[in-house]
Design a protein around this motif. Structure first.
Motif, mmCIF file in Angstrom:
data_model
loop_
_atom_site.group_PDB
_atom_site.id
_atom_site.type_symbol
_atom_site.label_atom_id
_atom_site.label_comp_id
_atom_site.label_asym_id
_atom_site.label_seq_id
_atom_site.Cartn_x
_atom_site.Cartn_y
_atom_site.Cartn_z
ATOM 1 N N GLU A 310 -12.690 -0.218 61.464
ATOM 2 C CA GLU A 310 -13.976 -0.772 61.882
ATOM 3 C C GLU A 310 -14.496 -0.109 63.149
ATOM 4 O O GLU A 310 -15.708 -0.054 63.364
ATOM 5 N N TYR A 311 -13.599 0.383 64.000
ATOM 6 C CA TYR A 311 -14.053 1.043 65.225
ATOM 7 C C TYR A 311 -14.944 2.236 64.895
ATOM 8 O O TYR A 311 -15.932 2.494 65.583
ATOM 9 N N TRP A 312 -14.594 2.963 63.850
ATOM 10 C CA TRP A 312 -15.401 4.121 63.435
ATOM 11 C C TRP A 312 -16.412 3.734 62.359
ATOM 12 O O TRP A 312 -16.746 4.541 61.485
ATOM 13 N N ALA A 313 -16.897 2.488 62.414
ATOM 14 C CA ALA A 313 -17.958 1.989 61.524
ATOM 15 C C ALA A 313 -17.548 2.014 60.066
ATOM 16 O O ALA A 313 -18.393 2.131 59.176
ATOM 17 N N GLY A 314 -16.254 1.889 59.804
ATOM 18 C CA GLY A 314 -15.761 1.783 58.437
ATOM 19 C C GLY A 314 -15.340 0.356 58.145
ATOM 20 O O GLY A 314 -15.742 -0.588 58.833
ATOM 21 N N SER A 315 -14.501 0.193 57.128
ATOM 22 C CA SER A 315 -14.029 -1.143 56.775
ATOM 23 C C SER A 315 -12.720 -1.030 56.005
ATOM 24 O O SER A 315 -12.394 0.022 55.447
ATOM 25 N N LEU A 316 -11.977 -2.122 55.990
ATOM 26 C CA LEU A 316 -10.739 -2.204 55.217
ATOM 27 C C LEU A 316 -10.678 -3.580 54.574
ATOM 28 O O LEU A 316 -10.724 -4.589 55.259
ATOM 29 N N GLU A 317 -10.602 -3.596 53.266
ATOM 30 C CA GLU A 317 -10.523 -4.847 52.524
ATOM 31 C C GLU A 317 -9.332 -4.783 51.578
ATOM 32 O O GLU A 317 -8.947 -3.701 51.104
ATOM 33 N N LEU A 318 -8.758 -5.947 51.286
ATOM 34 C CA LEU A 318 -7.614 -6.002 50.381
ATOM 35 C C LEU A 318 -7.790 -7.150 49.404
ATOM 36 O O LEU A 318 -8.109 -8.268 49.806
ATOM 37 N N HIS A 319 -7.611 -6.862 48.138
ATOM 38 C CA HIS A 319 -7.719 -7.878 47.081
ATOM 39 C C HIS A 319 -6.365 -7.992 46.385
ATOM 40 O O HIS A 319 -5.821 -6.995 45.898
ATOM 41 N N SER A 320 -5.836 -9.218 46.363
ATOM 42 C CA SER A 320 -4.526 -9.462 45.773
ATOM 43 C C SER A 320 -4.657 -10.271 44.494
ATOM 44 O O SER A 320 -5.373 -11.285 44.458
ATOM 45 N N LEU A 321 -3.998 -9.819 43.448
ATOM 46 C CA LEU A 321 -3.929 -10.555 42.186
ATOM 47 C C LEU A 321 -2.493 -11.034 42.040
ATOM 48 O O LEU A 321 -1.589 -10.243 41.740
ATOM 49 N N GLU A 322 -2.284 -12.310 42.324
ATOM 50 C CA GLU A 322 -0.924 -12.852 42.373
ATOM 51 C C GLU A 322 -0.202 -12.629 41.050
ATOM 52 O O GLU A 322 -0.731 -12.888 39.969
ATOM 53 N N PHE A 329 -9.088 -1.278 49.808
ATOM 54 C CA PHE A 329 -10.262 -0.417 49.855
ATOM 55 C C PHE A 329 -10.523 -0.017 51.302
ATOM 56 O O PHE A 329 -10.844 -0.864 52.138
ATOM 57 N N LEU A 330 -10.374 1.261 51.587
ATOM 58 C CA LEU A 330 -10.656 1.801 52.916
ATOM 59 C C LEU A 330 -11.951 2.596 52.850
ATOM 60 O O LEU A 330 -12.040 3.589 52.128
ATOM 61 N N GLN A 331 -12.961 2.137 53.580
ATOM 62 C CA GLN A 331 -14.234 2.873 53.662
ATOM 63 C C GLN A 331 -14.286 3.624 54.980
ATOM 64 O O GLN A 331 -14.090 3.043 56.049
ATOM 65 N N ILE A 332 -14.532 4.924 54.898
ATOM 66 C CA ILE A 332 -14.557 5.795 56.063
ATOM 67 C C ILE A 332 -15.968 6.324 56.240
ATOM 68 O O ILE A 332 -16.508 6.979 55.340
ATOM 69 N N SER A 333 -16.577 6.019 57.370
ATOM 70 C CA SER A 333 -17.879 6.597 57.672
ATOM 71 C C SER A 333 -17.666 7.996 58.242
ATOM 72 O O SER A 333 -16.771 8.218 59.059
ATOM 73 N N ARG A 334 -18.477 8.910 57.800
ATOM 74 C CA ARG A 334 -18.349 10.277 58.299
ATOM 75 C C ARG A 334 -18.752 10.304 59.771
ATOM 76 O O ARG A 334 -19.878 9.940 60.117
ATOM 77 N N LEU A 335 -17.850 10.726 60.639
ATOM 78 C CA LEU A 335 -18.145 10.737 62.069
ATOM 79 C C LEU A 335 -19.357 11.618 62.329
ATOM 80 O O LEU A 335 -19.478 12.715 61.819
ATOM 81 N N GLY A 336 -20.241 11.130 63.166
ATOM 82 C CA GLY A 336 -21.455 11.881 63.464
ATOM 83 C C GLY A 336 -22.692 11.167 62.970
ATOM 84 O O GLY A 336 -23.775 11.358 63.496
ATOM 85 N N ASN A 337 -22.529 10.304 61.944
ATOM 86 C CA ASN A 337 -23.702 9.574 61.460
ATOM 87 C C ASN A 337 -23.659 8.095 61.849
ATOM 88 O O ASN A 337 -24.537 7.334 61.476
ATOM 89 N N LYS A 338 -22.634 7.701 62.608
ATOM 90 C CA LYS A 338 -22.524 6.311 63.063
ATOM 91 C C LYS A 338 -21.995 6.296 64.488
ATOM 92 O O LYS A 338 -21.202 7.158 64.885
ATOM 93 N N ASN A 339 -22.397 5.315 65.260
ATOM 94 C CA ASN A 339 -21.818 5.112 66.582
ATOM 95 C C ASN A 339 -20.521 4.326 66.461
ATOM 96 O O ASN A 339 -20.318 3.576 65.499
ATOM 97 N N GLU A 340 -19.647 4.473 67.453
ATOM 98 C CA GLU A 340 -18.459 3.646 67.480
ATOM 99 C C GLU A 340 -18.871 2.187 67.631
ATOM 100 O O GLU A 340 -19.881 1.873 68.245
ATOM 101 N N VAL A 341 -18.068 1.293 67.057
ATOM 102 C CA VAL A 341 -18.336 -0.130 67.181
ATOM 103 C C VAL A 341 -17.581 -0.615 68.428
ATOM 104 O O VAL A 341 -16.406 -0.951 68.379
ATOM 105 N N LEU A 342 -18.276 -0.588 69.554
ATOM 106 C CA LEU A 342 -17.658 -0.887 70.834
ATOM 107 C C LEU A 342 -17.637 -2.378 71.121
ATOM 108 O O LEU A 342 -18.420 -3.156 70.538
ATOM 109 N N SER A 343 -16.753 -2.760 72.036
ATOM 110 C CA SER A 343 -16.733 -4.129 72.510
ATOM 111 C C SER A 343 -17.693 -4.250 73.692
ATOM 112 O O SER A 343 -17.575 -3.524 74.666
ATOM 113 N N THR A 344 -18.625 -5.171 73.608
ATOM 114 C CA THR A 344 -19.565 -5.383 74.709
ATOM 115 C C THR A 344 -18.974 -6.364 75.708
ATOM 116 O O THR A 344 -18.034 -7.095 75.432
ATOM 117 N N ARG A 345 -19.549 -6.372 76.891
ATOM 118 C CA ARG A 345 -19.089 -7.316 77.907
ATOM 119 C C ARG A 345 -19.282 -8.759 77.434
ATOM 120 O O ARG A 345 -18.464 -9.642 77.740
#
Length: 351
Positions: A310-322, A329-345
Motif C-alpha cells: 500500500e505504501y507504493w499505492a498498490g494493494s494486497l488482498e487474500l481470499h480463503s476457501l475453507e 492478489f498483489l497489485q503493484i502500481s508502476r512507480l512514477g505514476n503514483k505518489n507514495e501513500v505517506l502518513s500525515t501528521r
C-alpha cells in the motif's frame, strides 16, 4: 510514540524503539549543513550507522505491541503499528536512496563516459530497479521459499511445483527488496500450507498468474493448501490480535539477534539468493525477517506485506476457501505514476 499511555512506553521493547529514534534525532540534529562532498560523506556515515542500529525496530515493535494489550486495545495497537511502519518505510527509502545515489556518484564509471553495457548500476536509479522482471523475481522467491520449506520439513518432503502463467515478460520499476519480501511471504505461506495439508506423493501445484495493465501489474498466487483456519481468518491483517499471541511473542524473541548483525542472517548477504544481493546494499530488517530460521512463524508477514504494497499505492488482498485453498492478489502500481501513500501528521495524532 508519545501519544501512547505511560505504561505502554515503559515496556522494554517499546522503550528500546523510542530510544533508538531519539538517538537518531540527536545524531541528525547535530549534523552540520552539507556544503561540500566531504560534508556529504560524513552525513552518509551517519545515515549508514543509524540504518544499521534500527534493524531491530520491527521485531521489537511487534513484541512490544503484543505485550501492552492490557493498557492499549488491539485496534489502537494496529493503528499505531500501521502509522509508525509507514513512516519508517518513507524514512528508510529516503536514506537508502541517498546512499545509493552517493555510491553511484563515486563509482569509477560515473565520470569516464565509458559506461559498461552490462554494468548493474545502469539498471538502477539509486535503490529503484528500472527493469524488475516479474517472472524472474517470482522464480527467485520461489527457490528461496522452497529451500526454507525443505529445511523446516526435511529434505525428503514433496514440495508442490510453482507454475507461472500470464504475461511472463512483464517489467516495471520497483525496489526489489520490497517486492521480494511480499512475494516471499506469500509463496512461503502457500508452500507450508500445501505441505501440511497434503500427504500425497505429488502435491497440487501452486499457480502464479502475472497480469500486466497500463497502470499496474497484478500477481495472483493460488494454492490448494486447505485455506485459513476460521479462528485465524478475522485476525489475518492484525499485528496485535489473534489466538496465537504467546507463540508469536516467543518466536519474535529470537528475531532481534538475527536482525542485529548482517552476519547472523539465515541467508548471508553474500549468498546469491539473499535479498541483499538484489539491490539492498545498506542493510534491511526485511532481509532478516525473510531469511529467518524456517520453523519460525512470526505472524507479521501478511500485515507487513500489505503495508509495503500500500505504501507504493498498490494493494494486497487474500481470499480463503475453507477446505480448499487460498488466492492472494498483489497489485503493484508502476512507480512514477503514483505518489507514495505517506502518513500525515493528522493520522499520527489520531493514533
Amino acid at each position: 510514540m508519545q501519544t501512547l499511555p505511560y505504561s505502554a512506553l515503559t515496556n522494554e521493547h517499546i522503550s528500546h524503539v523510542y530510544e533508538a529514534y531519539y538517538r537518531a534525532f540527536e545524531i541528525f540534529r547535530k549534523v552540520p549543513e552539507v556544503r561540500t562532498l566531504t560534508d556529504n560523506d560524513r552525513f552518509c556515515e551517519a545515515l549508514q550507522t543509524t540504518l544499521k542500529e534500527h534493524l531491530t525496530v520491527i521485531p521489537r515493535l511487534a513484541m512490544g505491541i503484543l505485550e501492552i494489550q492490557d493498557s492499549v486495545s488491539g485496534d489502537e495497537c494496529d493503528r499505531f503499528m500501521n502509522t509508525l511502519l509507514r513512516s519508517r518505510i518513507s524514512r528508510r527509502v529516503i536514506a537508502e536512496q541517498h546512499l545509493a545515489l552517493n555510491e553511484t556518484f563515486h563509482s569509477p564509471w560515473h565520470f569516464d563516459g565509458k559506461k559498461s553495457a552490462i554494468a548493474p548500476e545502469d539498471e538502477f536509479v539509486g535503490e529503484i530497479f528500472l527493469k524488475c522482471n516479474a517472472k524472474e523475481i517470482v522464480e527467485k522467491c520461489a527457490q528461496r521459499a522452497s529451500e526454507l520449506t525443505r529445511k523446516a520439513y526435511g529434505p525428503t518432503v514433496s514440495l508442490p511445483k510453482i507454475v507461472l502463467q500470464g504475461h511472463l515478460d512483464t517489467t516495471f520499476p520497483y525496489i526489489p527488496s520490497h517486492l521480494e519480501y511480499i512475494l516471499g511471504e506469500l509463496l512461503r505461506n502457500s508452500l507450508q500450507a500445501v505441505v501440511e495439508q497434503r500427504s500425497s506423493a505429488e502435491p497440487p501445484p501452486i499457480e502464479v498468474l502475472i497480469c500486466e495493465a497500463a497502470q499496474h501489474v497484478i500477481i495472483r498466487v493460488s494454492d490448494q493448501g486447505g485455506g485459513i483456519d476460521r479462528e485465524i481468518l478475522p485476525y489475518l491483517w492484525s499485528f496485535a490480535k489473534g489466538p496465537r499471541r504467546m507463540k508469536r511473542l516467543k518466536n519474535l524473541g529470537k528475531v532481534p539477534r538475527l536482525a542485529a548483525t548482517m552476519q547472523d542472517l539465515q541467508l548471508p548477504p553474500s549468498h546469491p539468493e539473499s535479498a541483499a544481493g538484489s539491490g539492498e546494499k545498506f542493510g534491511s530488517s526485511l532481509v532478516s525477517l525473510s531469511g529467518r530460521p524456517p520453523d519460525l512463524r512470526l505472524g507479521i508477514g501478511l500485515p507487513m506485506s500489505r503495508i509495503y504494497a500500500e505504501y507504493w499505492a498498490g494493494s494486497l488482498e487474500l481470499h480463503s476457501l475453507e477446505g480448499y485453498g487460498c488466492d492472494a492478489f498483489l497489485q503493484i502500481s508502476r512507480l512514477g505514476n503514483k505518489n507514495e501513500v505517506l502518513s500525515t501528521r493528522a493520522t499520527m495524532d489520531a493514533v
